[in-house]
Write a protein that holds these residues in place. Structure first.
Motif, PDB file in Angstrom:
ATOM      1  N   LEU A 192      -3.871  11.258 -15.341  1.00  0.00           N
ATOM      2  CA  LEU A 192      -3.925   9.832 -15.690  1.00  0.00           C
ATOM      3  C   LEU A 192      -3.107   9.002 -14.713  1.00  0.00           C
ATOM      4  CD1 LEU A 192      -3.525  10.081 -19.586  1.00  0.00           C
ATOM      5  CD2 LEU A 192      -5.613   9.597 -18.296  1.00  0.00           C
ATOM      6  N   ILE A 193      -1.920   9.478 -14.356  1.00  0.00           N
ATOM      7  CA  ILE A 193      -1.052   8.749 -13.429  1.00  0.00           C
ATOM      8  C   ILE A 193      -1.734   8.572 -12.082  1.00  0.00           C
ATOM      9  CG2 ILE A 193       1.101   8.882 -12.106  1.00  0.00           C
ATOM     10  CD1 ILE A 193       2.341  10.291 -14.558  1.00  0.00           C
ATOM     11  N   TYR A 194      -2.328   9.659 -11.567  1.00  0.00           N
ATOM     12  CA  TYR A 194      -2.956   9.589 -10.245  1.00  0.00           C
ATOM     13  C   TYR A 194      -4.271   8.823 -10.272  1.00  0.00           C
ATOM     14  CZ  TYR A 194       0.348  12.714  -7.959  1.00  0.00           C
ATOM     15  OH  TYR A 194       1.482  13.246  -7.410  1.00  0.00           O
ATOM     16  N   SER A 195      -5.032   8.918 -11.355  1.00  0.00           N
ATOM     17  CA  SER A 195      -6.344   8.264 -11.386  1.00  0.00           C
ATOM     18  C   SER A 195      -6.230   6.778 -11.691  1.00  0.00           C
ATOM     19  CB  SER A 195      -7.251   8.937 -12.426  1.00  0.00           C
ATOM     20  OG  SER A 195      -6.666   8.863 -13.716  1.00  0.00           O
ATOM     21  N   LEU A 196      -5.344   6.400 -12.625  1.00  0.00           N
ATOM     22  CA  LEU A 196      -5.226   4.994 -13.009  1.00  0.00           C
ATOM     23  C   LEU A 196      -4.612   4.143 -11.913  1.00  0.00           C
ATOM     24  CD1 LEU A 196      -4.060   5.330 -16.733  1.00  0.00           C
ATOM     25  CD2 LEU A 196      -6.327   4.693 -15.899  1.00  0.00           C
ATOM     26  N   ARG A 197      -3.779   4.755 -11.074  1.00  0.00           N
ATOM     27  CA  ARG A 197      -3.090   4.005 -10.028  1.00  0.00           C
ATOM     28  C   ARG A 197      -3.710   4.241  -8.643  1.00  0.00           C
ATOM     29  NH1 ARG A 197       1.779   1.961 -11.514  1.00  0.00           N
ATOM     30  NH2 ARG A 197       2.470   1.958  -9.339  1.00  0.00           N
ATOM     31  N   ASN A 198      -4.903   4.805  -8.617  1.00  0.00           N
ATOM     32  CA  ASN A 198      -5.494   5.167  -7.341  1.00  0.00           C
ATOM     33  C   ASN A 198      -6.940   4.657  -7.270  1.00  0.00           C
ATOM     34  OD1 ASN A 198      -6.776   6.773  -5.194  1.00  0.00           O
ATOM     35  ND2 ASN A 198      -4.834   7.859  -5.161  1.00  0.00           N
TER      36      ASN A 198
ATOM     37  N   LYS B 106       0.825  -1.202   0.000  1.00  0.00           N
ATOM     38  CA  LYS B 106       0.000   0.000   0.000  1.00  0.00           C
ATOM     39  C   LYS B 106       0.865   1.260   0.000  1.00  0.00           C
ATOM     40  CE  LYS B 106      -3.817   2.255   2.433  1.00  0.00           C
ATOM     41  NZ  LYS B 106      -4.733   2.197   3.608  1.00  0.00           N
ATOM     42  N   ALA B 107       1.953   1.246   0.775  1.00  0.00           N
ATOM     43  CA  ALA B 107       2.850   2.397   0.838  1.00  0.00           C
ATOM     44  C   ALA B 107       3.517   2.652  -0.508  1.00  0.00           C
ATOM     45  CB  ALA B 107       3.914   2.167   1.910  1.00  0.00           C
ATOM     46  N   PHE B 108       3.986   1.584  -1.147  1.00  0.00           N
ATOM     47  CA  PHE B 108       4.627   1.736  -2.456  1.00  0.00           C
ATOM     48  C   PHE B 108       3.621   2.208  -3.510  1.00  0.00           C
ATOM     49  CE2 PHE B 108       8.184  -1.124  -1.039  1.00  0.00           C
ATOM     50  CZ  PHE B 108       9.196  -0.198  -1.282  1.00  0.00           C
ATOM     51  N   ALA B 109       2.391   1.689  -3.440  1.00  0.00           N
ATOM     52  CA  ALA B 109       1.367   2.097  -4.403  1.00  0.00           C
ATOM     53  C   ALA B 109       1.017   3.567  -4.245  1.00  0.00           C
ATOM     54  CB  ALA B 109       0.110   1.235  -4.219  1.00  0.00           C
ATOM     55  N   THR B 110       0.970   4.029  -2.987  1.00  0.00           N
ATOM     56  CA  THR B 110       0.645   5.433  -2.722  1.00  0.00           C
ATOM     57  C   THR B 110       1.732   6.359  -3.240  1.00  0.00           C
ATOM     58  OG1 THR B 110      -0.551   4.767  -0.723  1.00  0.00           O
ATOM     59  CG2 THR B 110       0.045   7.079  -0.903  1.00  0.00           C
ATOM     60  N   CYS B 111       2.982   5.962  -3.073  1.00  0.00           N
ATOM     61  CA  CYS B 111       4.106   6.836  -3.422  1.00  0.00           C
ATOM     62  C   CYS B 111       4.528   6.741  -4.879  1.00  0.00           C
ATOM     63  CB  CYS B 111       5.309   6.507  -2.536  1.00  0.00           C
ATOM     64  SG  CYS B 111       5.021   6.831  -0.780  1.00  0.00           S
TER      65      CYS B 111
ATOM     66  N   GLU C  76      -9.098   5.006  -4.815  1.00  0.00           N
ATOM     67  CA  GLU C  76     -10.025   5.970  -4.220  1.00  0.00           C
ATOM     68  C   GLU C  76     -10.535   6.959  -5.264  1.00  0.00           C
ATOM     69  OE1 GLU C  76      -7.728   7.605  -1.028  1.00  0.00           O
ATOM     70  OE2 GLU C  76      -8.502   6.151   0.412  1.00  0.00           O
ATOM     71  N   VAL C  77      -9.648   7.414  -6.156  1.00  0.00           N
ATOM     72  CA  VAL C  77     -10.064   8.324  -7.228  1.00  0.00           C
ATOM     73  C   VAL C  77     -11.012   7.602  -8.184  1.00  0.00           C
ATOM     74  CG1 VAL C  77      -9.266   9.684  -9.209  1.00  0.00           C
ATOM     75  CG2 VAL C  77      -7.987   9.741  -7.065  1.00  0.00           C
ATOM     76  N   ALA C  78     -10.698   6.351  -8.505  1.00  0.00           N
ATOM     77  CA  ALA C  78     -11.571   5.566  -9.385  1.00  0.00           C
ATOM     78  C   ALA C  78     -12.950   5.383  -8.758  1.00  0.00           C
ATOM     79  CB  ALA C  78     -10.932   4.209  -9.667  1.00  0.00           C
ATOM     80  N   ARG C  79     -12.995   5.143  -7.450  1.00  0.00           N
ATOM     81  CA  ARG C  79     -14.279   4.979  -6.757  1.00  0.00           C
ATOM     82  C   ARG C  79     -15.070   6.281  -6.768  1.00  0.00           C
ATOM     83  NH1 ARG C  79     -14.158   3.175  -0.562  1.00  0.00           N
ATOM     84  NH2 ARG C  79     -13.445   5.333  -0.366  1.00  0.00           N
ATOM     85  N   ALA C  80     -14.365   7.413  -6.572  1.00  0.00           N
ATOM     86  CA  ALA C  80     -15.028   8.713  -6.600  1.00  0.00           C
ATOM     87  C   ALA C  80     -15.597   9.006  -7.982  1.00  0.00           C
ATOM     88  CB  ALA C  80     -14.040   9.810  -6.197  1.00  0.00           C
ATOM     89  N   LEU C  81     -14.862   8.610  -9.039  1.00  0.00           N
ATOM     90  CA  LEU C  81     -15.341   8.823 -10.407  1.00  0.00           C
ATOM     91  C   LEU C  81     -16.588   7.986 -10.687  1.00  0.00           C
ATOM     92  CD1 LEU C  81     -15.000  10.021 -13.218  1.00  0.00           C
ATOM     93  CD2 LEU C  81     -13.405   8.178 -13.749  1.00  0.00           C
ATOM     94  N   LYS C  82     -16.594   6.732 -10.217  1.00  0.00           N
ATOM     95  CA  LYS C  82     -17.765   5.868 -10.405  1.00  0.00           C
ATOM     96  C   LYS C  82     -18.988   6.452  -9.704  1.00  0.00           C
ATOM     97  CE  LYS C  82     -15.196   1.535 -10.934  1.00  0.00           C
ATOM     98  NZ  LYS C  82     -14.866   0.218 -10.319  1.00  0.00           N
ATOM     99  N   LYS C  83     -18.791   6.975  -8.489  1.00  0.00           N
ATOM    100  CA  LYS C  83     -19.911   7.577  -7.750  1.00  0.00           C
ATOM    101  C   LYS C  83     -20.451   8.804  -8.470  1.00  0.00           C
ATOM    102  CE  LYS C  83     -18.921   6.068  -3.009  1.00  0.00           C
ATOM    103  NZ  LYS C  83     -18.633   6.508  -1.620  1.00  0.00           N
ATOM    104  N   LEU C  84     -19.545   9.615  -9.007  1.00  0.00           N
ATOM    105  CA  LEU C  84     -19.970  10.819  -9.718  1.00  0.00           C
ATOM    106  C   LEU C  84     -20.748  10.450 -10.979  1.00  0.00           C
ATOM    107  CD1 LEU C  84     -19.859  13.926  -9.935  1.00  0.00           C
ATOM    108  CD2 LEU C  84     -17.726  13.663 -11.227  1.00  0.00           C
ATOM    109  N   LEU C  85     -20.264   9.464 -11.712  1.00  0.00           N
ATOM    110  CA  LEU C  85     -20.962   9.020 -12.922  1.00  0.00           C
ATOM    111  C   LEU C  85     -22.327   8.426 -12.571  1.00  0.00           C
ATOM    112  CD1 LEU C  85     -18.001   7.358 -14.890  1.00  0.00           C
ATOM    113  CD2 LEU C  85     -19.112   9.552 -15.373  1.00  0.00           C
ATOM    114  N   TRP C  86     -22.395   7.693 -11.453  1.00  0.00           N
ATOM    115  CA  TRP C  86     -23.667   7.105 -11.024  1.00  0.00           C
ATOM    116  C   TRP C  86     -24.673   8.199 -10.649  1.00  0.00           C
ATOM    117  CZ3 TRP C  86     -26.262   2.849 -11.453  1.00  0.00           C
ATOM    118  CH2 TRP C  86     -27.326   2.586 -10.591  1.00  0.00           C
ATOM    119  N   ARG C  87     -24.184   9.245  -9.977  1.00  0.00           N
ATOM    120  CA  ARG C  87     -25.065  10.371  -9.634  1.00  0.00           C
ATOM    121  C   ARG C  87     -25.611  11.034 -10.894  1.00  0.00           C
ATOM    122  NH1 ARG C  87     -21.555  13.827  -5.291  1.00  0.00           N
ATOM    123  NH2 ARG C  87     -21.210  12.182  -3.743  1.00  0.00           N
ATOM    124  N   CYS C  88     -24.723  11.258 -11.863  1.00  0.00           N
ATOM    125  CA  CYS C  88     -25.153  11.901 -13.113  1.00  0.00           C
ATOM    126  C   CYS C  88     -26.175  11.039 -13.838  1.00  0.00           C
ATOM    127  CB  CYS C  88     -23.949  12.151 -14.020  1.00  0.00           C
ATOM    128  SG  CYS C  88     -22.782  13.356 -13.379  1.00  0.00           S
TER     129      CYS C  88
END
Length: 314
Positions: free
Chosen positions: A287-293, A235-240, A295-307
């Motif tokens: 792209l770097i932060y969203s594809l490897r994260n 998790k630490a390596f993935a975050t950094c 939490e960002v992917a989950r936030a994007l799915k929630k936003l798309l679901w709301r829309c």
């Protein structure tokens, strides 16, 4: 142009730019505009997701939202002006000064912001129990404000001093934006002392934050190696890793450009390298932060679901 004595002072500049009007270069220009739109949409989406998603209201994403804003402003400072010059012509003396100011403010601010983001990761991994105290909202705002302040001071000093020289003769800047070294080549005065000062200033602006980043990640590596949990290490390596990729792209291109003596520079190399930190890096960062994260992917799915739900209700 303005006449002063026997010299004609320049009132505007003309960029030689990246492209000519050949079919191949028009195609490459179109690719550049697509990159610009991708950077705008990607960074804009990151800012939106971080602001509307409560689980992203943490120091790490707070810094990331400011990084996205800086990237969005940086590419907006360079590409639209480049497009205007490619299609229509020149830039005024004042416009060139403003571009220098905005460009150096944003790149200098991003240098320090990336350093603060590395320190944030160090505190989160090495001292998680005190993380919320050390990285309080007040401290985060001070770090972001400091990044903007350092960048603004650097931008103001270099813009004012660069424009204080007389410019005469050729109006053609062998670049695609008002980069200080390229502009100074047109000055009708001895700029050697000022160029040395710029060189020292750029080294400080790059090496000071980079030292903080290097020290932070060295300590992070030591802390990770001491972890007994394999899941914690992963998790630490993935975050950094995302932050390290962004740092490598940005600092690598910036150091190649600004830490080499002027005698080793060529206009073609400077243009190509400048493309990396003015266009490619702002496009790739989201792209770097969203594809490897996750939490960002989950936030994007929630936003798309709301829309999607709001459309169905309408």
């Amino acid at each position: 142009m303005v006449w002063v004595g026997n010299q004609t002072l320049i009132s505007h500049f003309i960029f030689l730019g990246l492209f000519t009007h050949s079919p191949l270069h028009i195609f490459l220009f179109s690719i550049t505009m697509i990159m610009f739109l991708m950077a705008l949409s990607g960074n804009g989406l990151m800012i939106l997701l971080i602001n509307v998603s409560p689980h992203l209201h943490t120091p790490m994403y707070f810094f990331l939202s400011w990084l996205s804003l800086m990237d969005l402003m940086l590419i907006s400072t360079i590409v639209p002006r480049m497009a205007v010059d490619f299609l229509m012509g020149s830039i005024s003396f004042t416009g060139c000064g403003l571009q220098i100011l905005f460009f150096l403010t944003l790149t200098g601010g991003e240098c320090f912001l990336l350093a603060f983001m590395a320190y944030d990761r160090y505190v989160a991994i090495s001292n998680p129990l005190r993380y919320s105290v050390v990285m309080s909202r007040h401290v985060c705002w001070l770090m972001v404000s400091g990044s903007w302040l350092f960048g603004l001071v650097d931008g103001l000093i270099q813009a004012v001093f660069t424009l204080s020289f007389p410019y005469c003769g050729s109006q053609e800047i062998d670049h695609f934006f008002c980069d200080v070294p390229a502009v100074l080549k047109l000055a009708c005065a001895d700029t050697s002392l000022y160029e040395t000062m710029i060189y020292v200033c750029c080294i400080l602006m790059l090496l000071l934050p980079f030292s903080v980043i290097s020290a932070s990640y060295l300590k992070i590596l030591v802390a990770v190696l001491r972890m007994r949990s394999a899941e914690g290490c992963q998790k630490a390596f993935a975050t950094c890793s995302s932050h390290m990729a962004v740092v490598s792209l940005f600092y690598g291109a910036a150091m190649i450009t600004y830490m080499r003596p002027q005698t080793y520079h060529s206009s073609k190399q400077d243009k190509v390298v400048s493309v990396f930190y003015t266009m490619i890096t702002p496009m790739l960062n989201p792209l770097i932060y969203s594809l490897r994260n996750k939490e960002v992917a989950r936030a994007l799915k929630k936003l798309l679901w709301r829309c999607l739900c709001s459309r169905e209700q309408d």
